[in-house]
Design a protein around this motif. Sequence first.
Motif, PDB file in Angstrom:
ATOM      1  N   GLY A  92      31.685 -18.011  -8.104  1.00  0.00           N
ATOM      2  CA  GLY A  92      30.502 -18.423  -7.357  1.00  0.00           C
ATOM      3  C   GLY A  92      30.791 -19.475  -6.312  1.00  0.00           C
ATOM      4  O   GLY A  92      30.064 -20.462  -6.191  1.00  0.00           O
ATOM      5  N   ASN A 145      25.493 -18.009 -11.788  1.00  0.00           N
ATOM      6  CA  ASN A 145      26.607 -17.139 -12.157  1.00  0.00           C
ATOM      7  C   ASN A 145      26.277 -16.313 -13.392  1.00  0.00           C
ATOM      8  O   ASN A 145      25.509 -16.737 -14.257  1.00  0.00           O
ATOM      9  N   THR A 167      31.593 -15.477 -15.776  1.00  0.00           N
ATOM     10  CA  THR A 167      32.269 -16.612 -15.159  1.00  0.00           C
ATOM     11  C   THR A 167      32.699 -17.652 -16.186  1.00  0.00           C
ATOM     12  O   THR A 167      33.807 -18.200 -16.114  1.00  0.00           O
ATOM     13  N   ASN A 221      30.600 -10.785 -10.890  1.00  0.00           N
ATOM     14  CA  ASN A 221      29.578 -11.833 -10.978  1.00  0.00           C
ATOM     15  C   ASN A 221      28.277 -11.270 -10.429  1.00  0.00           C
ATOM     16  O   ASN A 221      27.868 -11.557  -9.302  1.00  0.00           O
TER      17      ASN A 221
END
Length: 354
Positions: free
Chosen positions: A201, A215, A219, A338
């Motif tokens: 991100g 996110n 992540t 993501n």
Amino acid sequence: MRVRICFATILSLALAFSFVSCEGDQGPIGPVGPTGPTGPTGPTGQNGAENCLDCHGSNQLITAKLFQWENSIHALGGHYDRNTSSCAGCHTSQGFLERIASGQPSPTGTIDDPLPINCYTCHQIHQTYSSEDWALASTGPVTFWVGGETADIGGGNLCINCHQARVPSPALPAPGVDGMATVTSSRFGPHHGSQGVLFTGNGAYEVPGPAAYTNSVHTNLVENSCISCHMATVTGGRAAGGHTFRVESEAGSLNYSGCTQCHTDEDELEALVEATQAEIDDLLLQLGTRLKDLGILQDNLEYANASSGSPLNLTNVQLGVLWNYQYVREDQSLGVHNYKYAKALLENSIAALN
């Protein structure tokens, strides 16, 4: 007097010869003495063969890794012929190692006899001649070239040294700052390596909009990030996993080995991946079409409608939205890396142009 001296000399010689002739034969060799104390241990040998079996005890294992790598994009499609200073730091093994050792963004010059990314690139092969040579060449946190944020994603740190956005020209403006920019290259964007910045991100143009920038669980939840999924247990031959670095085989089959810790139902996982990718693909099409209608993208929806002879003058918002489009498109996972962040970028970018 002379007679006496001569006599004395002759007598001395006669005595000497007689003593020599009296020496007997050599006697037998005596018994061996007791063994002395053990000496101190010598230093550990280096650059020898004493530790070879640490790594080469199973040549079948090494052969399997090599076979997988030979069918990877690193081996087949890494464009290692791009060996000039500006490209060699990621496209060649030697350039990458020089860059990691120096801490500089690029090697100092053109790389002679360039090699693709290989075992010696990622591992410390033949440094200690022990099993420690399988250690990764670099594991420290990585500061991204775009945005300057630092990411620490475990073993995947090695990967994101290259799998990150390239510095654009013109530079990416800060969101909310008005201005104009001139694009003179059809290839404006993050290049082909935005996976690391999207996964964490970072490095995008976070234009304000209705969607919040957050996110996905990948992540923070996926241990060792890239490695967990892309180097999961191989599913057979050249299919996917291991040192093929593929999550999906050439035939289009997903390797679920790295997903089962969280996704226990393969059918549900496949449906989730298909739905995620379909949604992001649709948003990319919407944004790409809008950029084309504004004359910013070419009809192929891949390249900017710009060149040095026909530059493209854009507002900061338009430039940032063009970056976001290429940022998500070049990641190539269609949101899997993501999803929440990619979705927010595309939705807010569409809203900004409308």
